[in-house]
Design a protein around this motif. Structure first.
Motif, mmCIF file in Angstrom:
data_model
loop_
_atom_site.group_PDB
_atom_site.id
_atom_site.type_symbol
_atom_site.label_atom_id
_atom_site.label_comp_id
_atom_site.label_asym_id
_atom_site.label_seq_id
_atom_site.Cartn_x
_atom_site.Cartn_y
_atom_site.Cartn_z
ATOM 1 N N VAL A 119 9.917 13.966 -11.847
ATOM 2 C CA VAL A 119 10.115 12.792 -10.991
ATOM 3 C C VAL A 119 9.037 11.764 -11.309
ATOM 4 C CG1 VAL A 119 9.771 11.989 -8.618
ATOM 5 C CG2 VAL A 119 11.391 13.819 -9.079
ATOM 6 N N ARG A 120 9.450 10.506 -11.385
ATOM 7 C CA ARG A 120 8.484 9.418 -11.590
ATOM 8 C C ARG A 120 8.435 8.549 -10.334
ATOM 9 N NH1 ARG A 120 7.405 7.124 -16.565
ATOM 10 N NH2 ARG A 120 8.359 5.201 -15.822
ATOM 11 N N TRP A 121 7.250 8.427 -9.762
ATOM 12 C CA TRP A 121 7.061 7.613 -8.552
ATOM 13 C C TRP A 121 6.617 6.207 -8.928
ATOM 14 C CZ3 TRP A 121 8.988 9.374 -4.169
ATOM 15 C CH2 TRP A 121 9.162 10.756 -4.024
ATOM 16 N N HIS A 122 7.311 5.234 -8.350
ATOM 17 C CA HIS A 122 6.953 3.825 -8.550
ATOM 18 C C HIS A 122 6.469 3.274 -7.211
ATOM 19 C CE1 HIS A 122 9.612 3.122 -12.290
ATOM 20 N NE2 HIS A 122 9.809 4.387 -11.974
ATOM 21 N N PHE A 123 5.409 2.521 -7.244
ATOM 22 C CA PHE A 123 4.943 1.881 -6.016
ATOM 23 C C PHE A 123 5.377 0.427 -6.026
ATOM 24 C CE2 PHE A 123 2.213 0.101 -2.824
ATOM 25 C CZ PHE A 123 2.245 1.082 -1.849
ATOM 26 N N ARG A 141 -9.381 1.727 -12.832
ATOM 27 C CA ARG A 141 -10.519 2.621 -12.582
ATOM 28 C C ARG A 141 -10.039 3.957 -12.018
ATOM 29 N NH1 ARG A 141 -14.802 3.521 -8.735
ATOM 30 N NH2 ARG A 141 -13.710 2.504 -7.022
ATOM 31 N N ARG A 142 -9.133 3.881 -11.048
ATOM 32 C CA ARG A 142 -8.631 5.118 -10.415
ATOM 33 C C ARG A 142 -7.730 5.899 -11.369
ATOM 34 N NH1 ARG A 142 -11.823 6.466 -6.192
ATOM 35 N NH2 ARG A 142 -12.285 4.606 -4.961
ATOM 36 N N ALA A 143 -6.985 5.205 -12.199
ATOM 37 C CA ALA A 143 -6.122 5.901 -13.172
ATOM 38 C C ALA A 143 -6.999 6.666 -14.163
ATOM 39 C CB ALA A 143 -5.229 4.897 -13.902
ATOM 40 N N ALA A 166 1.549 3.574 1.009
ATOM 41 C CA ALA A 166 0.732 4.548 0.280
ATOM 42 C C ALA A 166 0.796 5.935 0.914
ATOM 43 C CB ALA A 166 -0.711 4.052 0.200
ATOM 44 N N GLN A 167 0.649 5.975 2.216
ATOM 45 C CA GLN A 167 0.593 7.293 2.865
ATOM 46 C C GLN A 167 1.942 8.005 2.805
ATOM 47 O OE1 GLN A 167 -1.374 7.253 6.607
ATOM 48 N NE2 GLN A 167 -0.747 9.339 7.128
ATOM 49 N N GLU A 168 3.001 7.250 3.055
ATOM 50 C CA GLU A 168 4.349 7.833 2.973
ATOM 51 C C GLU A 168 4.631 8.321 1.550
ATOM 52 O OE1 GLU A 168 7.514 5.166 4.088
ATOM 53 O OE2 GLU A 168 9.074 6.602 3.496
ATOM 54 N N ALA A 169 4.223 7.532 0.590
ATOM 55 C CA ALA A 169 4.443 7.889 -0.817
ATOM 56 C C ALA A 169 3.726 9.199 -1.133
ATOM 57 C CB ALA A 169 3.944 6.774 -1.727
ATOM 58 N N ARG A 170 2.493 9.298 -0.656
ATOM 59 C CA ARG A 170 1.704 10.482 -0.952
ATOM 60 C C ARG A 170 2.318 11.734 -0.328
ATOM 61 N NH1 ARG A 170 -4.609 11.577 0.030
ATOM 62 N NH2 ARG A 170 -3.927 11.565 2.185
ATOM 63 N N GLN A 171 2.773 11.579 0.912
ATOM 64 C CA GLN A 171 3.401 12.735 1.580
ATOM 65 C C GLN A 171 4.662 13.172 0.854
ATOM 66 O OE1 GLN A 171 3.763 11.256 5.555
ATOM 67 N NE2 GLN A 171 1.684 11.883 6.124
ATOM 68 N N LYS A 172 5.482 12.178 0.468
ATOM 69 C CA LYS A 172 6.746 12.531 -0.176
ATOM 70 C C LYS A 172 6.518 13.120 -1.564
ATOM 71 C CE LYS A 172 9.497 9.514 1.687
ATOM 72 N NZ LYS A 172 10.295 8.279 1.799
ATOM 73 N N LYS A 190 -6.262 1.253 -0.864
ATOM 74 C CA LYS A 190 -5.214 2.282 -0.826
ATOM 75 C C LYS A 190 -4.896 2.840 -2.217
ATOM 76 C CE LYS A 190 -4.411 2.068 3.578
ATOM 77 N NZ LYS A 190 -3.354 1.264 4.201
ATOM 78 N N VAL A 191 -5.449 2.235 -3.244
ATOM 79 C CA VAL A 191 -5.115 2.637 -4.614
ATOM 80 C C VAL A 191 -5.466 4.100 -4.843
ATOM 81 C CG1 VAL A 191 -5.660 2.257 -7.053
ATOM 82 C CG2 VAL A 191 -5.345 0.294 -5.518
ATOM 83 N N ARG A 192 -6.617 4.481 -4.317
ATOM 84 C CA ARG A 192 -7.107 5.850 -4.477
ATOM 85 C C ARG A 192 -6.072 6.890 -4.020
ATOM 86 N NH1 ARG A 192 -9.800 8.418 -0.475
ATOM 87 N NH2 ARG A 192 -9.844 6.433 0.639
ATOM 88 N N GLN A 193 -5.334 6.561 -2.942
ATOM 89 C CA GLN A 193 -4.350 7.519 -2.399
ATOM 90 C C GLN A 193 -3.185 7.776 -3.346
ATOM 91 O OE1 GLN A 193 -2.739 7.025 1.507
ATOM 92 N NE2 GLN A 193 -4.607 6.106 2.327
ATOM 93 N N ILE A 194 -2.814 6.782 -4.117
ATOM 94 C CA ILE A 194 -1.592 6.927 -4.919
ATOM 95 C C ILE A 194 -1.866 7.154 -6.407
ATOM 96 C CG2 ILE A 194 -0.193 5.602 -3.278
ATOM 97 C CD1 ILE A 194 -0.287 3.251 -5.261
ATOM 98 N N ALA A 195 -3.091 6.866 -6.826
ATOM 99 C CA ALA A 195 -3.418 6.959 -8.260
ATOM 100 C C ALA A 195 -3.102 8.315 -8.892
ATOM 101 C CB ALA A 195 -4.888 6.595 -8.491
#
Ligand SMILES: *Cc1c(COP(=O)(O)O)cnc(C)c1O
Length: 229
Positions: free
Chosen positions: A74-78, A111-113, A59-65, A86-91
């Motif tokens: 760009v479309r990010w896939h988790f 919920r986060r989406a 999650a954290q790496e994804a958010r930074q990138k 951790k959902v809140r970080q990437i939503a």
């Protein structure tokens, strides 16, 4: 130096050959470039070569990138194991989450989406081989979870994902086939399209495409070997 553009072209060729062997349209297979552990520069090189879908595991790496790579298309896939907290970080930026394996996780994503004013595509991760220690729901739980997820506002259930046991490609084929059959059955009984099958990686993407993959998740064959922690 890794030649990301040449590697992407090579992977696209492999997808094309496998698709034609299976009588499928290669455009029906999305190439997801798995950029975990690789820097934003690697993502930029792939973007310059026309790549738009990128997969991250942490999650954290994804958010930074996602913050560093500033292209609107760009479309990010988790694709990593996702803890509810951790959902809140990437939503806010993630388009597709491949690793939903419980109703609780799906409800939090929904919920986060909604909170971020988005609709997130989700795939149910299925532990097809029933390996202990592996994420993913059991095959016989998938339909019940799918029923609940399908009704959640904020998420769109797009299909199933699996990560079978590490084995030579032909040994992996039965697991891919099993995921497709499971998807077919659930889609029929829920009377809803579940178009996506996320399966196949650098070493076994041909077999996955032959068995119906619509998303292949490819890291090493595009970006080179990852440093092991
Ligand atoms: C890392 C990873 C991949 C990519 O694997 P490669 O063998 O490097 O292509 C695909 N899927 C998931 C879930 C991963 O964690």
């Amino acid at each position: 130096m890794t030649n990301v553009a040449a590697n992407i072209a090579g992977v696209r060729e492999r997808i094309g050959r496998a698709a034609s062997r299976a009588g499928r349209d290669p455009n029906g297979v999305l190439l997801l470039a798995v950029s975990k552990t690789h820097p934003a520069e690697a993502v930029e090189a792939a973007y310059a070569a026309g790549q738009r879908d990128f997969g991250e595991n942490y999650a954290q790496e994804a958010r930074q990138k996602a913050g560093a790579v500033r292209h609107a298309d760009v479309r990010w896939h988790f694709i990593g194991h996702l803890q509810t907290n951790k959902v809140r970080q990437i939503a806010p930026f993630v388009s597709v989450i491949h690793t939903v394996d419980s109703e609780r996780l799906a409800a939090e994503i929904a919920r986060r989406a909604r909170g971020a004013g988005r609709e997130t595509d989700v795939l149910l991760q299925v532990n097809v081989a029933g390996e202990t220690q592996k994420s993913g729901c059991a095959p016989d739980e998938a339909e019940a979870i799918a029923r609940v997820v399908a009704d959640l506002p904020g998420v769109r259930l797009a299909g199933l994902m699996t990560m079978p046991p590490l084995a030579p490609p032909e040994r992996t084929r039965p697991h891919f086939r099993r995921l497709r059959e499971l998807r077919d059955g659930i889609a029929r009984r829920l009377a809803m399209p579940l178009p996506d099958l996320s399966m196949g990686m650098s070493d076994d993407l041909e077999v996955a495409v032959e068995e119906g993959a619509t998303i292949v998740r490819v890291g090493t064959a595009i970006f080179g070997a990852r440093e092991t922690a």
